[in-house]
Write an enzyme that holds these catalytic residues in place. Structure first.
Site, PDB file in Angstrom:
ATOM      1  N   ASP A   1      -1.301  12.404 -18.837  1.00  0.00           N
ATOM      2  CA  ASP A   1      -2.022  13.459 -19.546  1.00  0.00           C
ATOM      3  C   ASP A   1      -3.535  13.384 -19.360  1.00  0.00           C
ATOM      4  O   ASP A   1      -4.230  14.377 -19.561  1.00  0.00           O
ATOM      5  CB  ASP A   1      -1.717  13.401 -21.053  1.00  0.00           C
TER       6      ASP A   1
ATOM      7  N   GLY B   1      -1.021   5.024 -28.322  1.00  0.00           N
ATOM      8  CA  GLY B   1      -0.140   4.398 -29.309  1.00  0.00           C
ATOM      9  C   GLY B   1       0.089   2.936 -29.008  1.00  0.00           C
ATOM     10  O   GLY B   1       0.007   2.072 -29.895  1.00  0.00           O
TER      11      GLY B   1
ATOM     12  N   GLN C   1      -5.991  14.079  10.231  1.00  0.00           N
ATOM     13  CA  GLN C   1      -6.894  15.209   9.987  1.00  0.00           C
ATOM     14  C   GLN C   1      -6.169  16.437   9.470  1.00  0.00           C
ATOM     15  O   GLN C   1      -6.811  17.410   9.068  1.00  0.00           O
ATOM     16  CB  GLN C   1      -7.639  15.576  11.279  1.00  0.00           C
TER      17      GLN C   1
ATOM     18  N   CYS D   1       9.949   1.007 -29.518  1.00  0.00           N
ATOM     19  CA  CYS D   1      10.079  -0.177 -30.365  1.00  0.00           C
ATOM     20  C   CYS D   1       9.605   0.133 -31.787  1.00  0.00           C
ATOM     21  O   CYS D   1       8.408   0.235 -32.036  1.00  0.00           O
ATOM     22  CB  CYS D   1       9.280  -1.336 -29.788  1.00  0.00           C
TER      23      CYS D   1
ATOM     24  N   ARG E   1       9.139  -8.785  10.874  1.00  0.00           N
ATOM     25  CA  ARG E   1       8.445  -7.839  11.758  1.00  0.00           C
ATOM     26  C   ARG E   1       7.062  -7.544  11.192  1.00  0.00           C
ATOM     27  O   ARG E   1       6.905  -7.337   9.983  1.00  0.00           O
ATOM     28  CB  ARG E   1       9.258  -6.564  11.906  1.00  0.00           C
TER      29      ARG E   1
END
Length: 791
Positions: A151, A105, A674, A74, A576
């Protein structure tokens, strides 16, 4: 409240969990919640881009990557004119609270928006964009941010949403590549994302035992080419059939010149003639199913964001909610942004040591451990000390990483490392003890097979990979549950015979109780007066003294993945309800956290007692749910939550009471919890625990050494190494004994129980949020970071 999704710089998995939590907790508190589709662009354009959110619209999205409300770059929002349009769209809908999920940002843009809010209102009233009454009702704008970035480059938070999932994608690829690399005796150069942050590259290198890693915060020395080639030759000389080199996409030299994957490949081919391949992982790191950690992190941050907004005042600065250890914290948004920018400035000014420190204590410690494991060679002179390593109790994925790190660090200290097979039973009989061969002389095959001698793989790269503590994988054969009390005399003789000066015990509750028995026997057997370190490793996460145990994260991800598939089945058949039994003994950690990660309707655990009335309420709740668009249910039950309300009982009850409304199915997950390949967290956690345990033992041996003999009989000479909030700490076993419920094999205090109300609220139950540890606005402080010098 509104959720703009401006991910102009990055997109990551786990964001949907945050969106879901904000919507549902917002509705729970009585607020009207809005989606803003397509990020800040949707905020500027308005119209159908801003829609009211409902409870059902955020169902079945936990397991989805990316963001269901869309994202877009944008440019309009960068201009005042664009922000005027955005402000008008908010004021017209009476929205005064903004929750922004994105990178630095996006968050900086939100802060600018808040700072200009008053002047924007004045201009809108002046131009007739809004009425004076509308402006008065929206006189202030509260901003809360959540950091979504693979990051992990945002200062102030231990982990950003999406980072753990990205590490999962990377390690899946690394594990797959190493098999082909081993088959063809190749060198692989793998490039990972991260922009100007080396976190992904560093953790990947630690988790896979890479030969070399390039990160932008700490460029290699000027003669790195010679060092790298020498390192690869040494690895091949020890019998390895492959080399792995990890490169962060922003890697540079000390002069600021980029180091690319192709540069490294050409170097290796030209100087060494090795068959070398480059793999650039790319955007695969941003996608895929979110890990259990990211789902829980996103959910917790979403809840905290709503709390922060509702508690906000006109004077409250824009804040970011983040995680510090296990505690949710609120930090001033622009302080975090400024420190994040300081890292970039430090790198641009070639102040690389400062850049590493500014990344935080965790980053610095990871870097120190990696350098030690990968680049420091065992000394020619030996210490004269013998350290033994053993596994006790049930297997847990990640044990191998702890064994590998402990052995390698021990050899680097000049110690003789001994492997004890078959737990306390092997220690008692002494026939299952053997020395680990020096790193420089051992074979390092990549793919273990049951027929391989167990001594081969004790410190090999792939001992970070396969799960459990199986003989051929860890170099220490499968542990058993034998406790030492009736073998104290034999164990004392073995310790004397092998001249053992320190003992590392890796395991679950049996390791803890067995170590207590060894300490208790010190009064009768002097040979037991040696330093002892316990490393918790169990899927149950029930060892006192540590918030996490090695193996619990892998088990949690296994359960969550299974629940995803079961929910998909339930969604396909409609009406279910599945009842799923998890492991954990009396500890409800797995059931609770898997319930949070998978969006369960209920999780029955021993620590939170329930009655037949509670079961009835749950059935009625599911009956009401079947009237909505979400016609499926998921219920988790810890295996020992109640001796009478068994899985079969609950299944039969649900089947009978739900007759004609929904069908019931049950699933006992069993021992699949496990097994499996360890997650990046368990590999990294095990590696750091193993390294730190040897550093501590070395110090204690020197402290208690008198005239060539070791006599350690104080309480602090037998400790458990655990994670408390964000630190690895050693705690005397005697102190932890008082904090333990031995009948039920549980710690008396468990941090994760405070998350139970979140699970209930997100499942649309009435519950009180536990605010006894309410997050307050904190400030970032620059503290000296103690390096792991003793490691």
């Amino acid at each position: 409240e509104t959720i703009p999704s401006d991910f102009s710089l990055s997109l990551c998995t786990g964001m949907n969990a945050a969106v879901r939590a904000v919507v549902r907790v917002g509705i729970f508190t009585g607020a009207k919640v809005y989606f803003v589709h397509e990020g800040y662009q949707g905020l500027v354009d308005g119209g159908d881009n801003i829609q009211e959110a409902t409870w059902e619209r955020v169902s079945m999205m936990l397991q989805l990557g990316g963001t269901v409300i869309g994202s877009a770059r944008c440019q309009d929002f960068r201009t005042r004119e664009g922000r005027l349009k955005a402000a008008r769209n908010l004021v017209k809908r009476g929205i005064t609270n903004l929750c922004v999920i994105g990178g630095d940002g996006s968050l900086t843009g939100a802060n600018t928006f808040q700072a200009e809010w008053s002047s924007l209102l004045v201009e809108l009233v002046k131009t007739g964009g809004v009425t004076a009454e509308e402006a008065k009702n929206s006189s202030h704008l509260n901003i809360v941010g959540m950091v979504g970035s693979i990051d992990n480059d945002f200062c102030g938070t231990d982990m950003t949403i999406g980072t753990d999932s990205a590490l999962h994608r990377i390690m899946e690829i690394v594990d797959a590549i190493t098999t082909t690399a081993q088959s063809h005796q190749r060198t692989f150069v793998l490039e990972v994302m991260g922009r100007h942050c080396g976190y992904l590259a560093l953790i990947t290198a630690l988790a896979c035992g890479a030969d070399w890693v390039f990160i932008p915060e700490s460029p290699p020395e000027d003669d790195w080419e010679e060092h790298l080639c020498r390192r690869l030759i040494e690895t091949r000389g020890r019998g390895s059939r492959l080399n792995i080199i990890i490169v962060a996409e922003g890697a540079i030299t000390k002069q600021g010149q980029p180091i690319t994957s192709e540069d490294i490949k050409n170097l290796v081919v030209k100087r060494l003639g090795y068959d070398t391949r480059v793999t650039i992982l790319g955007h695969v790191q941003r996608g895929g199913t979110p890990s259990a950690f990211d789902r829980i992190l996103g959910s917790r941050m979403g809840v905290e964001a709503v709390m922060a907004l509702l508690e906000g005042t006109p004077d409250t600065p824009a804040c970011v909610v983040s995680l510090s250890g296990n505690q949710a914290v609120r930090l001033p948004l622009m302080e975090c942004v400024q420190v994040t920018k300081d890292v970039t400035t430090a790198m641009n000014e070639r102040r690389f040591d400062d850049a590493v420190k500014l990344r935080g204590r965790s980053f610095q410690n990871n870097w120190n451990v990696y350098k030690l494991l990968a680049h420091v060679r065992p000394p020619s002179t030996k210490s004269g000390y013998n350290l033994a390593v053993m596994n006790v109790g049930a297997p847990a994925s990640g044990m191998n990483a702890a064994v590998r790190a402990a052995v390698r660090i021990g050899l680097i200290h000049g110690h003789k490392m001994l492997a004890v097979h078959d737990g306390f039973d092997g220690l008692a009989h002494g026939q299952q003890i053997e020395p680990r061969p020096p790193v420089s002389s051992q074979q390092i095959p990549l793919v273990p097979s049951p027929s391989m001698p167990d001594s081969v793989l004790s410190t090999s790269r792939d001992s970070t990979g396969p799960g459990g503590c199986i003989d051929a994988f860890s170099g220490i054969s499968a542990s058993n549950r034998t406790l030492p009390k009736k073998y104290l005399e034999e164990i004392s003789a073995t310790i004397s015979s092998f001249n053992i000066h320190g003992l590392i015990i890796i395991g679950g509750f049996e390791a803890f109780t067995g170590s207590l028995e060894l300490v208790e026997g010190r009064g009768k057997y002097e040979e037991l007066c040696i330093p002892v370190c316990v490393i918790p490793a169990t899927v149950s996460n029930n060892v006192p003294g540590s918030d996490f145990s090695i193996g619990a994260d892998t088990a949690l991800n296994t359960i969550t993945t299974t629940c995803d598939r079961i929910k998909q089945s339930a969604a396909g058949t409609k009406r279910r309800v599945f009842i799923i039994e998890t492991m954990g003994g009396y500890c409800g950690y797995l059931a609770t956290m898997a319930g949070l990660a998978s969006g369960a309707d209920a999780a029955y655990i021993f620590e939170d007692p329930f009655t037949i009335r509670d079961l009835q309420v749950n059935v009625e709740h599911l009956c009401e749910k079947m009237k909505t668009t979400v016609k499926r249910g998921l219920v988790l039950r810890n295996e020992k939550c109640n001796e009478n309300y068994t899985t079969d009982f609950i299944f039969n009850l649900y089947s009978e009471e739900g007759k004609g409304i929904f069908e019931s199915r049950k699933n006992v997950l069993g021992h699949m919890q496990q097994g499996g390949t360890p997650t990046p967290f368990d590999r990294n956690f095990g590696t750091k625990m193993g390294a730190k345990s040897v550093a501590w033992l070395t110090g204690k041996i020197k402290e208690y050494s008198r005239h060539g003999r070791i006599f350690a009989n104080t309480a602090d000479s037998a400790c458990l190494l655990g994670m408390r909030r964000r630190s690895l700490v050693f705690q005397p076993l005697a102190e932890l004994e008082e904090q333990t419920d031995f009948e039920h094999r549980l710690p008396k205090q468990q941090w994760w129980l405070k998350l139970r109300p979140i699970l209930k609220i997100l499942a649309k139950y009435k519950a009180d949020l536990d605010t006894s540890e309410k997050a307050h606005l904190e400030h970032i402080t620059h503290k000296g970071v103690p390096a792991e010098a003793n490691i």
